[in-house]
Enzyme design. Structure first.
Site, mmCIF file in Angstrom:
data_model
loop_
_atom_site.group_PDB
_atom_site.id
_atom_site.type_symbol
_atom_site.label_atom_id
_atom_site.label_comp_id
_atom_site.label_asym_id
_atom_site.label_seq_id
_atom_site.Cartn_x
_atom_site.Cartn_y
_atom_site.Cartn_z
ATOM 1 N N GLU A 1 42.333 -2.263 -5.413
ATOM 2 C CA GLU A 1 43.593 -2.214 -5.059
ATOM 3 C C GLU A 1 44.078 -3.758 -5.194
ATOM 4 O OE1 GLU A 1 45.465 -0.716 -1.077
ATOM 5 O OE2 GLU A 1 45.632 -3.074 -1.198
ATOM 6 N N TYR B 1 52.810 -0.680 -2.521
ATOM 7 C CA TYR B 1 54.271 -0.504 -2.328
ATOM 8 C C TYR B 1 54.730 -1.016 -1.415
ATOM 9 C CZ TYR B 1 58.726 2.063 -3.016
ATOM 10 O OH TYR B 1 60.073 2.450 -2.844
ATOM 11 N N ARG C 1 53.719 7.409 4.145
ATOM 12 C CA ARG C 1 54.839 7.339 4.866
ATOM 13 C C ARG C 1 55.188 5.585 4.951
ATOM 14 N NH1 ARG C 1 54.418 7.287 11.434
ATOM 15 N NH2 ARG C 1 53.483 5.386 10.930
ATOM 16 N N GLY C 2 54.369 4.943 5.086
ATOM 17 C CA GLY C 2 54.693 3.483 5.491
ATOM 18 C C GLY C 2 54.714 3.389 6.738
ATOM 19 N N ALA D 1 53.888 11.406 5.128
ATOM 20 C CA ALA D 1 53.538 11.511 3.911
ATOM 21 C C ALA D 1 53.116 12.862 3.293
ATOM 22 C CB ALA D 1 52.216 10.748 3.741
ATOM 23 N N TYR E 1 42.017 7.884 7.568
ATOM 24 C CA TYR E 1 41.693 6.865 8.475
ATOM 25 C C TYR E 1 40.384 7.014 9.121
ATOM 26 C CZ TYR E 1 46.472 5.599 7.226
ATOM 27 O OH TYR E 1 47.616 5.552 6.705
ATOM 28 N N HIS F 1 44.210 7.271 12.461
ATOM 29 C CA HIS F 1 45.419 6.403 12.374
ATOM 30 C C HIS F 1 45.769 5.492 13.730
ATOM 31 C CE1 HIS F 1 49.837 5.274 11.987
ATOM 32 N NE2 HIS F 1 49.440 5.070 10.752
ATOM 33 N N LYS G 1 47.433 17.232 4.511
ATOM 34 C CA LYS G 1 47.797 16.579 3.266
ATOM 35 C C LYS G 1 47.201 17.215 1.970
ATOM 36 C CE LYS G 1 48.278 11.924 5.620
ATOM 37 N NZ LYS G 1 48.197 10.558 5.480
HETATM 38 P P1 FAD Z 1 51.103 9.931 7.447
HETATM 39 O O1 FAD Z 1 50.172 10.705 7.111
HETATM 40 O O2 FAD Z 1 52.595 10.435 7.647
HETATM 41 O O3 FAD Z 1 50.866 9.758 9.314
HETATM 42 C C1 FAD Z 1 51.551 8.850 10.073
HETATM 43 C C2 FAD Z 1 51.364 9.203 11.439
HETATM 44 O O4 FAD Z 1 51.824 10.554 11.884
HETATM 45 C C3 FAD Z 1 49.788 9.179 11.810
HETATM 46 O O5 FAD Z 1 49.594 8.882 13.074
HETATM 47 C C4 FAD Z 1 49.272 10.667 11.821
HETATM 48 O O6 FAD Z 1 48.298 10.805 12.586
HETATM 49 C C5 FAD Z 1 50.693 11.137 12.226
HETATM 50 N N1 FAD Z 1 50.923 12.480 11.469
HETATM 51 C C6 FAD Z 1 50.697 12.828 10.070
HETATM 52 N N2 FAD Z 1 51.161 14.117 9.901
HETATM 53 C C7 FAD Z 1 51.740 14.688 10.730
HETATM 54 C C8 FAD Z 1 52.115 15.905 11.211
HETATM 55 N N3 FAD Z 1 52.274 16.869 10.553
HETATM 56 N N4 FAD Z 1 52.646 16.029 12.407
HETATM 57 C C9 FAD Z 1 52.572 14.942 13.453
HETATM 58 N N5 FAD Z 1 52.044 13.885 13.286
HETATM 59 C C10 FAD Z 1 51.541 13.532 11.928
HETATM 60 N N6 FAD Z 1 51.828 0.862 3.585
HETATM 61 C C11 FAD Z 1 52.852 0.380 2.727
HETATM 62 O O7 FAD Z 1 53.859 0.208 3.120
HETATM 63 N N7 FAD Z 1 52.544 0.405 1.545
HETATM 64 C C12 FAD Z 1 51.353 0.626 0.682
HETATM 65 O O8 FAD Z 1 51.131 0.431 -0.342
HETATM 66 C C13 FAD Z 1 50.352 1.106 1.541
HETATM 67 N N8 FAD Z 1 49.138 1.576 0.911
HETATM 68 C C14 FAD Z 1 48.070 2.008 1.719
HETATM 69 C C15 FAD Z 1 46.834 2.335 1.148
HETATM 70 C C16 FAD Z 1 45.835 3.042 1.971
HETATM 71 C C17 FAD Z 1 44.600 3.496 1.319
HETATM 72 C C18 FAD Z 1 46.146 3.194 3.559
HETATM 73 C C19 FAD Z 1 45.035 3.972 4.176
HETATM 74 C C20 FAD Z 1 47.410 2.705 4.054
HETATM 75 C C21 FAD Z 1 48.540 2.373 3.151
HETATM 76 N N9 FAD Z 1 49.528 1.670 3.553
HETATM 77 C C22 FAD Z 1 50.458 1.344 3.119
HETATM 78 C C23 FAD Z 1 49.799 1.914 5.267
HETATM 79 C C24 FAD Z 1 50.441 3.197 5.717
HETATM 80 O O9 FAD Z 1 51.775 3.136 4.937
HETATM 81 C C25 FAD Z 1 50.502 3.207 7.287
HETATM 82 O O10 FAD Z 1 49.301 3.512 7.665
HETATM 83 C C26 FAD Z 1 51.310 4.131 7.722
HETATM 84 O O11 FAD Z 1 51.424 3.724 9.204
HETATM 85 C C27 FAD Z 1 50.797 5.661 7.849
HETATM 86 O O12 FAD Z 1 50.857 6.130 6.379
HETATM 87 P P2 FAD Z 1 50.356 7.465 6.118
HETATM 88 O O13 FAD Z 1 50.840 7.882 4.675
HETATM 89 O O14 FAD Z 1 49.001 7.663 6.460
HETATM 90 O O15 FAD Z 1 51.209 8.386 7.277
#
Ligand code: FAD
Length: 287
Positions: free
Chosen positions: A20, A52, A111-112, A126, A145, A149, A165
């Site tokens: 990365e 990003y 999601r961010g 996401a 995670y 998370h 997902k």
């Molecule tokens: P989600 O999967 O949407 O989850 C967010 C929260 O909601 C979690 O607590 C989850 O348990 C909960 N959740 C998920 N789905 C549901 C549902 N259907 N109903 C209710 N709750 C739900 N951030 C950046 O800004 N830029 C990057 O480039 C970046 N790269 C990353 C790369 C990796 C490998 C990782 C692990 C993280 C990265 N992040 C990045 C950080 C990430 O954006 C954060 O961890 C963010 O808080 C969660 O993103 P997510 O896509 O996991 O979210």
């Protein structure tokens, strides 16, 4: 060599090792990104993922530029990270079109981190964005995670969301950093029990300073094993030895993961080619 999808990579390579990097921020120039890429490419990564940033550092447009540069100049497949907070269906379609024009085949759908200032968008999680990206023709990955998370207190529920997902169309998962491999192995078991079958590549980040570790643990909730705490204490006043110990610890983590049959290894290089080189050498030693 044409750039590949991550699914093709997992189907044809045993233990893909990927990196990365983050795109230039502020004054960091595209030339510097080029320099980082030129030193990473000879290490023969399976792919390079490019982060990003939708908010603060304002480098989001550079993700695409850097991914395109890596593919064009070094013939290495890339994964462009993309966060969905504040995106509408229309703005996502536009981003997809730009990524496709640039020849990017893989997107890490995220999601961010929560941003109260983000404009309201069409995607809450996401997983909500994944189907559209799949429809647009991308090989889509998602974040995982090992310790759950940070805002989800029940690891089983978090794994259920992770399964969501996969069900939405994600075809690979990349994990958050962790310092204790036992937690990663337990997480892998929980994923298998939950019916997660897509490849999971495990992300490892060497610790390089005490402040970096404290930032990380509060940002992502990773727990610190006593072995790491002891190293931080021992080299508190010796930053160079602490950096060396951090890289050594990460290399041992990677070797242990490699010998435990994980699907893939992802190295958070922090744009430091020497970190990536040490990690790759350590992995090669045990393969
Ligand atoms: P989600 O999967 O949407 O989850 C967010 C929260 O909601 C979690 O607590 C989850 O348990 C909960 N959740 C998920 N789905 C549901 C549902 N259907 N109903 C209710 N709750 C739900 N951030 C950046 O800004 N830029 C990057 O480039 C970046 N790269 C990353 C790369 C990796 C490998 C990782 C692990 C993280 C990265 N992040 C990045 C950080 C990430 O954006 C954060 O961890 C963010 O808080 C969660 O993103 P997510 O896509 O996991 O979210």
């Amino acid at each position: 060599m044409a750039t590949k999808t991550v699914s093709q990579i997992f189907a044809t390579q045993k233990l893909p090792v990927s990196f990365e990097i983050f795109p230039p921020k502020g004054d960091l120039s595209q030339e510097e990104a080029q320099q980082v890429a030129s030193q990473l490419a000879p290490l023969d990564p399976a792919f390079i993922s490019v982060t990003y940033s939708a908010g603060g550092s304002g480098n989001s447009s550079r993700t695409l530029e850097v991914a395109r540069l890596i593919q064009r100049d070094y013939d290495v497949s890339t994964v462009a990270h993309l966060t969905c907070q504040g995106l509408t269906r229309q703005s996502l379609a536009k981003k997809s079109a730009h990524l496709k024009e640039a020849g990017i085949k893989n997107v890490l759908a995220l999601r961010g981190d929560p941003n109260p200032e983000a404009a309201p968008g069409d995607f809450e999680y996401a997983s909500d964005m994944i189907p559209q990206l799949v429809e647009d023709g991308f090989c889509v990955g998602a974040a995982a995670y090992p310790e759950g998370h940070i805002s989800c207190l029940d690891p089983d529920i978090d794994v259920a969301y992770l399964r969501g997902k996969q069900d939405a169309g994600a075809s690979f998962l990349v994990t958050q950093l962790f310092f204790d491999n036992q937690l990663a192995y337990r997480f892998r078991e929980r994923c298998h029990k939950a019916g997660i079958t897509v490849p999971i590549t495990f992300g490892v980040m060497p610790f390089l300073s005490k402040s970096q570790v404290s930032r990380m643990i509060f940002m992502c909730g990773a727990s610190l094993p006593s072995a790491v705490v002891k190293l931080l204490a021992r080299y508190e006043d010796d930053p160079e030895s602490l950096r060396a110990a951090g890289i050594e610890y990460a290399c041992a983590q990677l070797q242990d993961l490699a010998t435990h049959g994980v699907d893939g290894l992802h190295i958070y290089t922090m744009n430091r080619p020497q970190v990536a080189a040490a990690a790759v050498a350590a992995i090669r030693e045990v393969l």
